[in-house]
Scaffold this active site. Structure first.
Site, PDB file in Angstrom:
ATOM      1  N   CYS A  49      -0.882   2.510   6.913  1.00  0.00           N
ATOM      2  CA  CYS A  49      -0.487   1.157   7.285  1.00  0.00           C
ATOM      3  C   CYS A  49      -0.111   0.404   6.017  1.00  0.00           C
ATOM      4  O   CYS A  49      -0.519   0.764   4.908  1.00  0.00           O
ATOM      5  CB  CYS A  49      -1.584   0.437   8.046  1.00  0.00           C
ATOM      6  SG  CYS A  49      -3.134   0.215   7.140  1.00  0.00           S
ATOM      7  N   HIS A 102      -9.007   3.106  -2.577  1.00  0.00           N
ATOM      8  CA  HIS A 102      -7.616   2.850  -2.206  1.00  0.00           C
ATOM      9  C   HIS A 102      -6.984   1.884  -3.207  1.00  0.00           C
ATOM     10  O   HIS A 102      -6.899   0.689  -2.960  1.00  0.00           O
ATOM     11  CB  HIS A 102      -7.569   2.266  -0.784  1.00  0.00           C
ATOM     12  CG  HIS A 102      -6.229   1.818  -0.313  1.00  0.00           C
ATOM     13  ND1 HIS A 102      -5.046   2.395  -0.732  1.00  0.00           N
ATOM     14  CD2 HIS A 102      -5.876   0.825   0.557  1.00  0.00           C
ATOM     15  CE1 HIS A 102      -4.027   1.785  -0.137  1.00  0.00           C
ATOM     16  NE2 HIS A 102      -4.509   0.822   0.636  1.00  0.00           N
ATOM     17  N   GLY A 117       0.723  -3.630   4.312  1.00  0.00           N
ATOM     18  CA  GLY A 117       0.552  -5.063   4.455  1.00  0.00           C
ATOM     19  C   GLY A 117       1.814  -5.782   4.901  1.00  0.00           C
ATOM     20  O   GLY A 117       2.935  -5.328   4.683  1.00  0.00           O
ATOM     21  N   CYS A 131       0.813  -1.221   0.000  1.00  0.00           N
ATOM     22  CA  CYS A 131       0.000   0.000   0.000  1.00  0.00           C
ATOM     23  C   CYS A 131       0.847   1.272   0.000  1.00  0.00           C
ATOM     24  O   CYS A 131       0.376   2.320  -0.440  1.00  0.00           O
ATOM     25  CB  CYS A 131      -0.927   0.021   1.207  1.00  0.00           C
ATOM     26  SG  CYS A 131      -2.070  -1.370   1.275  1.00  0.00           S
TER      27      CYS A 131
END
Length: 411
Positions: free
Chosen positions: A380, A349, A382, A96
């Protein structure tokens, strides 16, 4: 020999409208690389004073580097966007935080003096390339109990975060999600989002030609009542739903970064100045807590505290993840400094592209709020990570450029 580091500025950022992943999405039959190519071309169009040959690097992120998101995407996008063949490029993968990492990578190179001007961004076509496509996780990571199996399913890590912080209820998450949808709708009504968007021509075998001009995922008019009955797909009687988490999306972003000196020399605007950044690792089972230690580290390295931050752009992968951040730093759920134009729960996203969306929106907000000196973009990541970048507002009265310019703009 002694070396002087350069200050780095964020010149401009753009993005495509974000789409819903899948056959019914606006980009169902549009190539991923074409999305980011259009963003790079738009950056150059917006800055006509920038000769293309002055762009010395292109870093483009994608979480799933396969098909039209593969083959050293940064280099391919550079060539197809019309940059000179002398401009190199490369690909980035930090899930991300791909685009965020692309930015900090090229910013570090600019600060070091390796080059002066670069493009960074990201793209994700989750309709063509679902997260995890083609990967083969080493079975030892679970068999040897390095992580729990839930660590490999992002929605399950969000449920784990609810377990760790039971005070973050589903009702709080739903209320935060409604706020995100409402703020985005208001921002659209007030013309705040449109300046960032690059219109994208689309083509579909059955539907023909189209033009994507606005984000597809938003659900204006969302209410607490409509969210209360949604299923919890990651756990029976859980907390995480399609309403209080970001969806599966397609989209691309790109931004232009430069040394402060090069920007002044070429007459490029300085929308933000980079202060500090940090990436950290956390327990993969609760990856959503990552922005907390990342922010703490970035603040410590900058000699700052959370009270110095006047605007926050936090990626809303899951509402629980943002609320855990806010609770840790003693910030109210509805603090107006946080995601004032809504966030990923509403707008979408597309994984690796989202970091530059956060930065572009913060830059626009800085221009409207000269009273705010510092802002934060954080997310955050992954497999148990967090990233945070601190920026300074050049419109603030106490901002001091590292270089002095004459009245005609020349250094």
């Amino acid at each position: 020999m002694p070396r002087t580091l350069s200050e780095v500025v964020f010149v401009d950022g753009v993005r495509t409208p974000f789409g819903k992943a899948g056959e019914k999405g606006i980009y169902a039959q549009t190539r991923a690389d074409d999305l980011v190519i259009k963003c790079i071309r738009e950056l150059l169009r917006r800055q006509p004073q920038l000769p293309p040959e002055k762009v010395e690097e292109v870093a483009i992120a994608a979480t799933t580097q396969i098909g039209d998101q593969g083959l050293t995407l940064g280099r391919m996008a550079s060539l197809l966007a019309g940059l000179p063949k002398s401009t190199p490029g490369y690909s980035v993968d930090r899930m991300c935080a791909g685009a965020m990492t692309a930015v900090t990578n090229v910013a570090s190179s600019i600060a070091f003096g390796a080059y002066d001007i670069a493009v960074a961004g990201g793209v994700e076509h989750m309709g063509r390339h679902p997260m995890g496509e083609g990967v083969d996780p080493n079975p030892r990571i679970v068999a040897e109990r390095l992580v729990d199996t839930s660590a490999l399913v992002m929605g399950s890590t969000a449920e784990n975060l609810h377990d760790r912080f039971p005070e973050i209820t589903k009702e709080r998450c739903d209320a935060f999600a409604v706020g995100s949808q409402t703020k985005l709708a208001t921002a659209y009504e007030n013309g705040k989002i449109q300046p960032d968007l690059v219109d994208i021509a689309t083509r579909h075998a059955e539907l023909g030609w189209g033009l994507a001009t606005t984000d597809e995922p938003p659900r204006p008019g969302t209410t607490l009542e409509s969210l209360a009955s949604l299923k919890t797909p990651f756990r029976p009687h859980g907390h995480v739903t399609a309403g209080n988490a970001a969806g599966l999306n397609d989209g691309a972003t790109a931004c232009l970064l430069a040394s402060e000196q090069a920007a002044a020399d070429l007459g490029l605007p300085a929308a933000m100045r980079l202060v500090n950044y940090s990436f950290v690792g956390v327990e993969p089972e609760v990856m959503g807590i990552g922005p907390v230690p990342a922010t703490e580290k970035a603040l410590k390295n900058a000699g700052m505290s959370i009270e110095d931050i006047g605007l926050f752009e936090l990626n809303e992968a899951f509402a629980v993840q943002v609320l855990a951040f806010l609770d840790h730093f003693g910030i109210a759920d509805d603090d107006p400094r946080v995601n004032p134009w809504g966030g990923a729960i509403a707008v979408g996203h597309p994984l690796a592209s989202s970091g530059v969306r956060l930065m572009t929106q913060l830059a626009r907000q800085f221009a409207e709020h000269p009273e705010v000196r510092y802002g934060l973009t954080a997310m955050c990541i992954g497999i148990g990570m967090g990233g945070a970048v601190i920026w300074e507002n050049p419109h603030h009265a106490d901002y001091v450029p590292s270089i002095q310019t004459t009245t005609d703009g020349a250094a």
